[in-house]
Motif scaffolding. Structure first.
Motif, short mmCIF file in Angstrom:
data_model
loop_
_atom_site.label_atom_id
_atom_site.label_comp_id
_atom_site.label_asym_id
_atom_site.label_seq_id
_atom_site.Cartn_x
_atom_site.Cartn_y
_atom_site.Cartn_z
N GLY A 1 16.13 17.41 9.15
CA GLY A 1 14.86 17.76 9.23
C GLY A 1 13.97 16.57 9.02
N ASP A 2 12.98 16.41 9.67
CA ASP A 2 11.86 15.16 9.46
C ASP A 2 10.82 15.52 9.68
N LEU A 3 9.75 14.56 8.82
CA LEU A 3 8.37 14.72 9.01
C LEU A 3 7.48 13.46 9.30
N ARG A 4 6.23 13.44 9.30
CA ARG A 4 5.56 12.16 9.10
C ARG A 4 4.72 12.49 8.01
N LEU A 5 4.30 11.29 7.29
CA LEU A 5 3.48 11.31 6.24
C LEU A 5 2.21 10.50 6.82
N LEU A 6 1.15 11.11 7.07
CA LEU A 6 0.02 10.58 7.87
C LEU A 6 -1.24 10.06 6.65
N PHE B 1 5.84 2.75 0.92
CA PHE B 1 4.99 1.52 0.71
C PHE B 1 5.03 0.80 1.97
N VAL B 2 3.88 0.23 2.52
CA VAL B 2 4.07 -0.67 3.46
C VAL B 2 3.27 -1.85 3.10
N ASP B 3 3.43 -2.98 3.82
CA ASP B 3 2.81 -4.34 3.57
C ASP B 3 1.14 -4.01 3.78
N SER B 4 0.69 -4.24 2.77
CA SER B 4 -1.12 -4.05 2.91
C SER B 4 -1.59 -4.32 4.04
N THR C 1 0.99 -1.08 -0.14
CA THR C 1 0.02 0.09 -0.12
C THR C 1 0.80 1.22 0.17
N GLY C 2 0.65 2.15 -0.96
CA GLY C 2 1.55 3.33 -0.95
C GLY C 2 0.65 4.52 -0.24
N ILE C 3 1.58 4.87 0.59
CA ILE C 3 1.01 6.28 1.28
C ILE C 3 1.73 7.63 0.70
N VAL C 4 0.95 8.47 0.07
CA VAL C 4 1.64 9.34 -0.92
C VAL C 4 1.27 10.67 -0.48
N THR C 5 2.06 11.61 -1.01
CA THR C 5 1.85 12.99 -0.98
C THR C 5 2.22 13.50 -2.43
N THR C 6 1.47 14.63 -2.77
CA THR C 6 1.73 15.12 -4.03
C THR C 6 2.74 16.52 -3.75
N ASP C 7 3.78 16.69 -4.59
CA ASP C 7 4.61 17.80 -4.19
C ASP C 7 4.47 19.05 -5.23
N ILE C 8 5.19 19.75 -5.18
CA ILE C 8 5.14 21.14 -6.01
C ILE C 8 5.24 20.83 -7.38
N ALA C 9 6.12 19.95 -7.71
CA ALA C 9 6.37 19.63 -9.09
C ALA C 9 5.10 18.56 -9.44
N ALA C 10 4.05 18.36 -8.79
CA ALA C 10 2.93 17.69 -9.04
C ALA C 10 3.26 16.16 -9.41
N VAL C 11 4.45 15.98 -8.68
CA VAL C 11 4.88 14.62 -8.73
C VAL C 11 4.39 13.80 -7.48
N SER D 1 -1.37 -4.95 -13.62
CA SER D 1 -0.12 -5.14 -12.92
C SER D 1 -0.24 -6.28 -12.11
N GLU D 2 1.17 -6.81 -11.78
CA GLU D 2 1.09 -8.28 -11.05
C GLU D 2 0.52 -7.91 -9.48
N THR D 3 0.53 -6.86 -8.92
CA THR D 3 -0.28 -6.60 -7.89
C THR D 3 -0.94 -5.61 -7.90
N PRO D 4 -2.09 -5.71 -6.65
CA PRO D 4 -3.02 -4.41 -6.82
C PRO D 4 -2.62 -2.91 -6.79
N PHE D 5 -3.14 -1.96 -7.57
CA PHE D 5 -2.95 -0.75 -7.27
C PHE D 5 -3.58 -0.13 -5.95
N ASP D 6 -2.70 0.16 -5.09
CA ASP D 6 -3.39 0.55 -3.79
C ASP D 6 -2.84 1.93 -3.33
N MET D 7 -3.36 2.85 -3.40
CA MET D 7 -2.94 4.44 -2.93
C MET D 7 -3.77 4.79 -1.98
N VAL D 8 -2.78 5.64 -0.70
CA VAL D 8 -3.68 6.25 0.21
C VAL D 8 -3.09 7.92 0.05
N ALA D 9 -3.84 8.58 0.13
CA ALA D 9 -3.37 10.15 0.02
C ALA D 9 -3.11 10.43 1.61
#
Ligand code: GLU
Ligand code: MG
Length: 439
Positions: free
Chosen positions: A62-67, A23-26, A8-18, A81-89
């Motif tokens: 510097g460090d942050l947390r992505l919640l 990723f953590v074990d789902s 499961t991908g825990i994501v943030t979108t940056d200024i570049a829009a990337v 894909s071989e494994t499911p697409f699993d994204m959490v903003a």
């Protein structure tokens, strides 16, 4: 599947829009909800070309947390894909859980909350995306045609199916006007979810394309002569009773007083807003007259050249026109972070509402046919013609600048300056190639 582990991908979108993440074990995702995963400030200074802007305000410490926001989880096993697409903003927070002033998702959530607190209004939003498939070798077919979609058999259906399963709620997919260009529209939803869906839609389309050996590009111009790829942001104001407060049939073009003020705020601040909604050097090759994108500070009734377009209503079979009435912001593209772009539109609209600014002139006709004086009278100013000019407009606009923390603006400007420098001396064709490789 690889050892039966899905991620499961825990994501943030940056200024570049990337969209970046960890990723953590789902199976263990639930245990990451409370404390999130690690992140760092300097990532926000990454340019689209994957080099951290130098200098930047953050450096190596510097460090942050992505919640993760568990309500913003999007899953599908239909991307090929071989494994499911699993994204959490997720939201970026300090180590004690307090919001980080540069988290773009939080900036949008705050803008929407402030709109609601000040006016009682919320926003329903739909991001409409255009993109092109590059170098597919598929036979050419007529634009907008049945065959244009069918020639990539399975592709369009797979996109719709994956988006549907993920909960993005797609409505229509078409073969668009440009070469190998497609467009996907989605149903409207609350502002924050709409921006989440924009992120998910881009990643799903990229992934489905990759799995077919193709590259999907959302770059605003894949070549100087190509048709532009826009991100059109549709919005309507919703009152506390859930009614569409954008619509008032007794007023010109059906635009309610509140929506008129909202639009007035957007039009007033447009030159500065473009830096936040059309954020790359190549964005300004798209924002040109006569290309159905947008190029003036222009509120237009059902006109695709206008920057703010009052969209048509549908009354077939007795349908309530209020249901579909919405405004479309057309000066956006996928090089802009969707949270930031929408936050800027909301803040500008709120400034219009709070200042009770009257509705701007609703102009019909081509601004190019008017004299300078006539354009002045109607408030039709040419939008910035380069990213440098748009950044200059943002810097000079103390109202728009005040919506962001000084450190956020410093990061944004520093990154964009570095991005521009890295393209110095290149011709438009090469610049388009650079962007289409990464968007
Ligand atoms: N491709 C155009 C753009 O760059 C938009 C065309 C349309 O109206 O859908 O925004
Ligand atoms: Mg289109």
């Amino acid at each position: 599947m690889s050892g039966d582990v899905a991620l499961t991908g825990i994501v943030t979108t940056d200024i570049a829009a990337v969209t970046r993440g960890r990723f953590v074990d789902s199976d263990k995702f639930d245990s990451s909800i409370a404390g999130g995963v690690g992140w760092l400030q300097a990532n926000l200074s990454l340019t689209p070309f994957n080099v951290i802007a130098d200098p930047n305000p953050w450096g190596s410490s510097g460090d942050l947390r992505l919640l993760p926001d568990p309500g913003a989880r999007y899953r599908t096993s239909r991307t090929g894909s071989e494994t499911p697409f699993d994204m959490v903003a997720g939201n970026l927070v300090e180590l004690d859980g307090s919001p980080w002033s540069c988290c773009t998702r939080t900036l949008l959530a705050n803008a929407l909350a402030d709109l609601k607190a000040a006016t009682g209004l919320s926003l329903k939003v739909a991001f409409e995306h255009e993109f092109q498939l590059l170098d597919t070798g598929l036979p050419r077919e007529h634009v907008l045609s049945f065959a244009g979609l069918r020639r990539a058999d399975g592709f369009a259906a797979q996109i719709m199916s994956a988006l549907e399963e993920a909960g993005v709620d797609p409505e229509v997919i078409i073969s668009e006007y440009g070469e190998d260009q497609f467009e996907v529209t989605c149903s409207p939803v609350d502002g924050l979810a709409a921006a989440d869906r924009a992120v998910v839609l881009r990643e799903i389309i990229r992934e489905v394309s990759r799995n077919r050996g193709w590259k999907a590009s959302f770059a605003p111009k894949t070549a100087p002569s190509s048709v532009g790829n826009g991100v059109h942001i549709h919005f309507s104001l919703i009152n506390a009773d859930g009614q569409n407060a954008t619509y008032d049939p007794s007023r010109p073009s059906g635009l309610s007083k509140a929506a008129g003020s909202f639009c007035a705020g957007v039009i007033k601040h447009l030159p500065a807003l473009t830096a936040l909604t059309a954020s790359s050097v190549s964005s300004y090759y798209r924002l040109k007259p006569h290309s159905w994108s947008s190029s003036y500070t222009w509120l237009g009734d059902k006109d695709r050249e206008a920057t703010l377009r009052i969209c048509p209503t549908v009354t077939i079979a007795g349908r309530d026109p209020a249901r579909s009435f919405n405004i479309e912001y057309r000066a956006a593209d996928a090089t802009a972070n969707p949270y930031l772009a929408l936050a800027a539109i909301v803040r500008a609209g709120l400034a219009g509402l709070e200042g009770d600014i009257p509705c701007p002139p609703i102009h019909s006709g081509d601004p190019a046919d008017l004299t300078d004086e006539q354009r002045m009278e109607r408030g039709l100013l040419r939008l910035p013609e380069t990213l440098a000019d748009a950044l200059g407009a943002l810097k000079q606009n103390s109202v728009v600048s005040s919506w962001f923390s000084p450190i956020f603006l410093e990061t944004f400007m520093g990154m964009k300056d570095f991005e521009m420098k890295s393209l110095e001396g290149l011709d438009q064709q090469t610049i388009c190639e650079r962007y289409r490789a990464v968007y």
